[in-house]
Write an enzyme that holds these catalytic residues in place. Structure first.
Site, short mmCIF file in Angstrom:
data_model
loop_
_atom_site.label_atom_id
_atom_site.label_comp_id
_atom_site.label_asym_id
_atom_site.label_seq_id
_atom_site.Cartn_x
_atom_site.Cartn_y
_atom_site.Cartn_z
CG HIS A 1 -5.54 -2.69 0.72
ND1 HIS A 1 -4.84 -2.43 -0.43
CD2 HIS A 1 -5.02 -1.89 1.68
CE1 HIS A 1 -3.93 -1.50 -0.18
NE2 HIS A 1 -4.01 -1.18 1.09
CD GLU B 1 -6.28 -4.64 -2.98
OE1 GLU B 1 -5.75 -3.57 -2.60
OE2 GLU B 1 -5.64 -5.70 -3.10
CB SER C 1 -0.96 -0.04 1.19
OG SER C 1 -2.00 0.88 1.04
#
Length: 308
Positions: free
Chosen positions: A272, A242, A153
């Site tokens: 995620h 996502e 991320s």
């Protein structure tokens, strides 16, 4: 403690309210961090894991290895940058994931506690990641091509920005980039309002906190728009459900246009950074193994030349 395998539908049902409560733009950042750290206790470590606390680039860090032995520099290393929107996440939240990478790659995995926004906006985290990599080279003795950068991320975006800065500023090209659902352009507002983990108000709050008074056009902040040519082999994984899926597709297309060797994995049915729940969910563990295999393959040729 042995892994368990919670069926995906049950895992999604259990995790959804946890993320809805924790990743909430109305909660203070400190409370979000505390709740995540508490929740991370369910993400247990593989047996025979050694965690050694140290400092890298002036920041707290952990060196995680499989077994009690000291890491061998001939095996290479992974510098792991955790996710959390640049505002939350910690050594605790990603210790289990990093430990599994250490076991499956055979390399030492260094996890960095880089400074977080809003207390420390861009480029504080990028400065910390750069300094950590340089210390692995200058003081610990790895060669740049023995070190893979990996992250999830926001940590994936930070890994990309760090590689770009290392190449441009120092002539150092890491062994590989291993990116889980990387957030490579915080300026983009996704059409999707939420997925199982992330929601749009929270992600926009993170983007604003990280930018602070900075320039959103700075490629250190949005490395998708930086120089991609010359990057090392890159792995990107994202689930099709996502919020970041479209951004990852755009990123992978740009990597391939730039001539970067790229492995792109689009999962179905995960969420995620499901790799954080690898100890609890079989398909999440399999996804993490794919990343570990990629990193090991990228680092291993260097180790073999050293040994030969």
């Amino acid at each position: 403690m042995r892994d368990i395998n919670i069926p995906l539908p049950i895992a999604r049902t259990l995790l959804s309210p946890i993320f809805r409560i924790t990743l909430n733009a109305r909660l203070p950042w400190q409370l979000q961090r505390l709740l995540l750290d508490i929740g991370s206790r369910a993400q247990f470590l593989p047996s025979d894991t050694t965690v050694h606390r140290l400092r890298l680039g002036g920041r707290p860090a952990e060196r995680i290895t499989a077994g009690p032995q000291l890491p061998s520099r001939t095996r290479g290393a992974v510098l792991y940058l955790h996710g959390g929107g640049y505002a939350i996440g910690s050594l605790a939240t990603h210790r289990s994931l990093a430990a599994r990478l250490a076991h499956e790659t055979g390399c030492a995995v260094y996890v960095l506690d880089y400074r977080l926004a809003p207390e420390h906006p861009f480029p504080a985290g990028l400065d910390d990641a750069e300094a950590a990599f340089l210390e692995l080279v200058g003081n610990i003795g790895y060669r740049p091509e023995q070190i893979a950068l990996s992250g999830d991320s926001a940590g994936g975006g930070l890994s990309l920005a760090t590689a770009q800065r290392l190449i441009a500023g120092h002539g150092y090209t890491p062994a590989a980039l291993g990116l889980i659902a990387p957030w490579v352009d915080p300026n983009q507002v996704p059409e999707q309002s939420r997925d199982l983990v992330i929601n749009r108000p929270w992600s926009r709050a993170c983007a604003a906190a990280y930018l602070g008074d900075g320039d959103g056009k700075d490629t250190g902040y949005a490395p998708l728009h930086g120089v991609l040519a010359g990057l090392p082999p890159t792995y990107v994984q994202v689930d099709i459900s996502e919020m970041l899926h479209a951004q990852c597709v755009e990123f992978v297309a740009a990597l391939r246009v730039a001539g970067v060797p790229t492995r792109f994995i689009e999962s179905q049915g995960l969420w995620h950074v499901a790799q954080l729940q690898a100890a609890l969910v079989g398909p999440a563990a399999a996804a993490l193994t794919e990343l570990a295999d990629f990193l090991r393959e990228a680092i291993q040729p260097v180790a073999l030349r050293d040994l030969g």
